[in-house]
Design an enzyme around this catalytic site. Structure first.
Site, mmCIF file in Angstrom:
data_model
loop_
_atom_site.group_PDB
_atom_site.id
_atom_site.type_symbol
_atom_site.label_atom_id
_atom_site.label_comp_id
_atom_site.label_asym_id
_atom_site.label_seq_id
_atom_site.Cartn_x
_atom_site.Cartn_y
_atom_site.Cartn_z
ATOM 1 N N ASP A 1 -3.433 4.271 -1.920
ATOM 2 C CA ASP A 1 -4.333 4.762 -0.859
ATOM 3 C C ASP A 1 -4.265 6.288 -0.794
ATOM 4 O O ASP A 1 -3.688 6.844 0.134
ATOM 5 C CB ASP A 1 -3.906 4.101 0.468
ATOM 6 N N ARG B 1 2.675 -1.507 11.000
ATOM 7 C CA ARG B 1 3.678 -1.563 12.060
ATOM 8 C C ARG B 1 3.957 -2.944 12.628
ATOM 9 O O ARG B 1 5.105 -3.232 12.991
ATOM 10 C CB ARG B 1 3.269 -0.594 13.185
ATOM 11 N N THR C 1 -11.626 6.016 10.720
ATOM 12 C CA THR C 1 -11.678 5.476 12.083
ATOM 13 C C THR C 1 -11.302 6.518 13.131
ATOM 14 O O THR C 1 -11.565 6.339 14.309
ATOM 15 C CB THR C 1 -10.759 4.241 12.238
ATOM 16 N N LYS D 1 -7.175 8.173 -1.321
ATOM 17 C CA LYS D 1 -8.522 8.609 -0.887
ATOM 18 C C LYS D 1 -9.011 9.813 -1.687
ATOM 19 O O LYS D 1 -9.261 10.889 -1.144
ATOM 20 C CB LYS D 1 -8.526 8.922 0.612
ATOM 21 N N LYS E 1 0.847 -1.197 0.000
ATOM 22 C CA LYS E 1 0.000 0.000 0.000
ATOM 23 C C LYS E 1 0.881 1.246 0.000
ATOM 24 O O LYS E 1 1.768 1.385 0.855
ATOM 25 C CB LYS E 1 -0.906 0.012 1.239
ATOM 26 N N ASP F 1 -13.202 14.770 -4.655
ATOM 27 C CA ASP F 1 -13.202 16.048 -5.371
ATOM 28 C C ASP F 1 -14.430 16.047 -6.272
ATOM 29 O O ASP F 1 -15.285 15.154 -6.160
ATOM 30 C CB ASP F 1 -11.890 16.177 -6.174
HETATM 31 O O1 C5P Z 1 0.582 0.218 11.303
HETATM 32 P P1 C5P Z 1 -0.850 -0.189 11.112
HETATM 33 O O2 C5P Z 1 -1.020 -1.666 10.810
HETATM 34 O O3 C5P Z 1 -1.751 0.323 12.187
HETATM 35 O O4 C5P Z 1 -1.235 0.574 9.750
HETATM 36 C C1 C5P Z 1 -2.509 0.501 9.236
HETATM 37 C C2 C5P Z 1 -2.577 1.200 7.914
HETATM 38 O O5 C5P Z 1 -3.938 1.276 7.540
HETATM 39 C C3 C5P Z 1 -2.058 2.627 7.908
HETATM 40 O O6 C5P Z 1 -1.525 2.872 6.597
HETATM 41 C C4 C5P Z 1 -3.287 3.467 8.130
HETATM 42 O O7 C5P Z 1 -3.215 4.725 7.527
HETATM 43 C C5 C5P Z 1 -4.332 2.638 7.408
HETATM 44 N N1 C5P Z 1 -5.693 2.851 7.878
HETATM 45 C C6 C5P Z 1 -6.101 2.665 9.181
HETATM 46 N N2 C5P Z 1 -7.415 2.854 9.528
HETATM 47 C C7 C5P Z 1 -8.289 3.201 8.613
HETATM 48 C C8 C5P Z 1 -7.907 3.387 7.299
HETATM 49 C C9 C5P Z 1 -6.585 3.193 6.956
HETATM 50 O O8 C5P Z 1 -5.297 2.324 10.037
HETATM 51 N N3 C5P Z 1 -9.546 3.326 8.943
#
Ligand code: C5P
Length: 239
Positions: free
Chosen positions: A61, A217, A125, A63, A34, A66
């Site tokens: 990603d 992460r 979220t 998003k 991503k 517009d």
């Molecule tokens: O590090 P982690 O696994 O928390 O990363 C989750 C990824 O998903 C990040 O790129 C974050 O921006 C994305 N994301 C999220 N919650 C959302 C939409 C996207 O954590 N509702």
């Protein structure tokens, strides 16, 4: 679909070199990466070429949100860059989503390029019930709003939505089994939750109806990222 094809690794890094190091490290075990706002802003579209050159797929990603013409043109540009999946904000409206989908389908057929999956973002979220009501003036609940926006995306002909594992079953019930759910906020039982509040394990999320899992992460900060992916794949296969 093989379980390992359900995993999308988020390249949430600030430097192009760092992203390339991750691509090298995870080359043998990850198929989809991503690219989000931060990396795209520093690296530009050449990072997409770099990922494709390695035979991997991209979830772009960015998003898009517009006027319909602009989003449709951005969607066509993403399709021409060969991405596997990209997303738009459902709150841009049905016309915005439909125009984007229709133009992407038309161009892909005409130019004989694979059509990317187009996914809607419903409610971020980070958004709370209080903000939805107090700042945006929405009267119904966050849950109802997510369902409503997912229904709009379905009506516009999109392929699915980004949604937490907690909403996956409700969305599948409302929009049908073939409507894709792309789920972030995933943590294996052995990982830290970081700043994610509503987390789920990979196994639980797939059980709840998620089709793709987005993980950052828990893999990138693991001392052995390849081992982390292996463990996650094992956990997914146990579903
Ligand atoms: O590090 P982690 O696994 O928390 O990363 C989750 C990824 O998903 C990040 O790129 C974050 O921006 C994305 N994301 C999220 N919650 C959302 C939409 C996207 O954590 N509702």
């Amino acid at each position: 679909m093989a379980d390992r094809e359900r995993l999308i690794v988020a390249l949430d890094v600030a430097e192009t070199e760092e992203a390339i190091d991750i691509l090298d490290i995870l080359d043998s075990c990850v198929d989809i990466f991503k690219v989000g706002l931060e990396l795209f802003t520093v690296a530009g579209p050449s990072i997409l070429d770099e990922i494709h050159r390695r035979g991997k797929r991209v979830f772009l990603d960015l998003k898009f949100h517009d006027i319909p013409t602009t989003v449709a043109r951005a969607g066509v540009a993403a399709a021409r860059k060969g991405v596997f999946m990209f997303n738009v904000h459902a709150s841009g409206g049905i016309d915005m989503m439909r125009r984007c989908r229709d133009d992407v389908v038309t161009v892909c057929l005409k130019e004989n390029i694979p059509r990317p999956k187009i996914i809607a973002v419903t409610v971020l979220t980070s958004m709370t019930q209080e903000v939805l009501k107090g700042e945006l003036g929405l009267q119904h609940s966050l849950y109802t709003h997510v369902r409503h926006l997912a229904g709009m995306a379905l009506k516009a002909g999109l392929d699915g939505v980004v949604a937490s594992g907690h909403e996956a079953a409700m969305i599948k019930g409302h929009c049908g089994d073939r409507f894709l759910i792309v789920t972030p906020g995933i943590r294996p039982s052995w990982a830290d939750s970081d700043d994610q509040a509503r987390i789920m394990t990979p196994k639980k999320a797939l059980g709840a109806g998620a089709d793709y899992l987005v993980m950052g992460r828990a893999i990138l900060r693991h001392p052995d990222p390849v081992r982390a992916v292996e463990r996650i794949n094992q956990e997914m296969s146990g579903v």
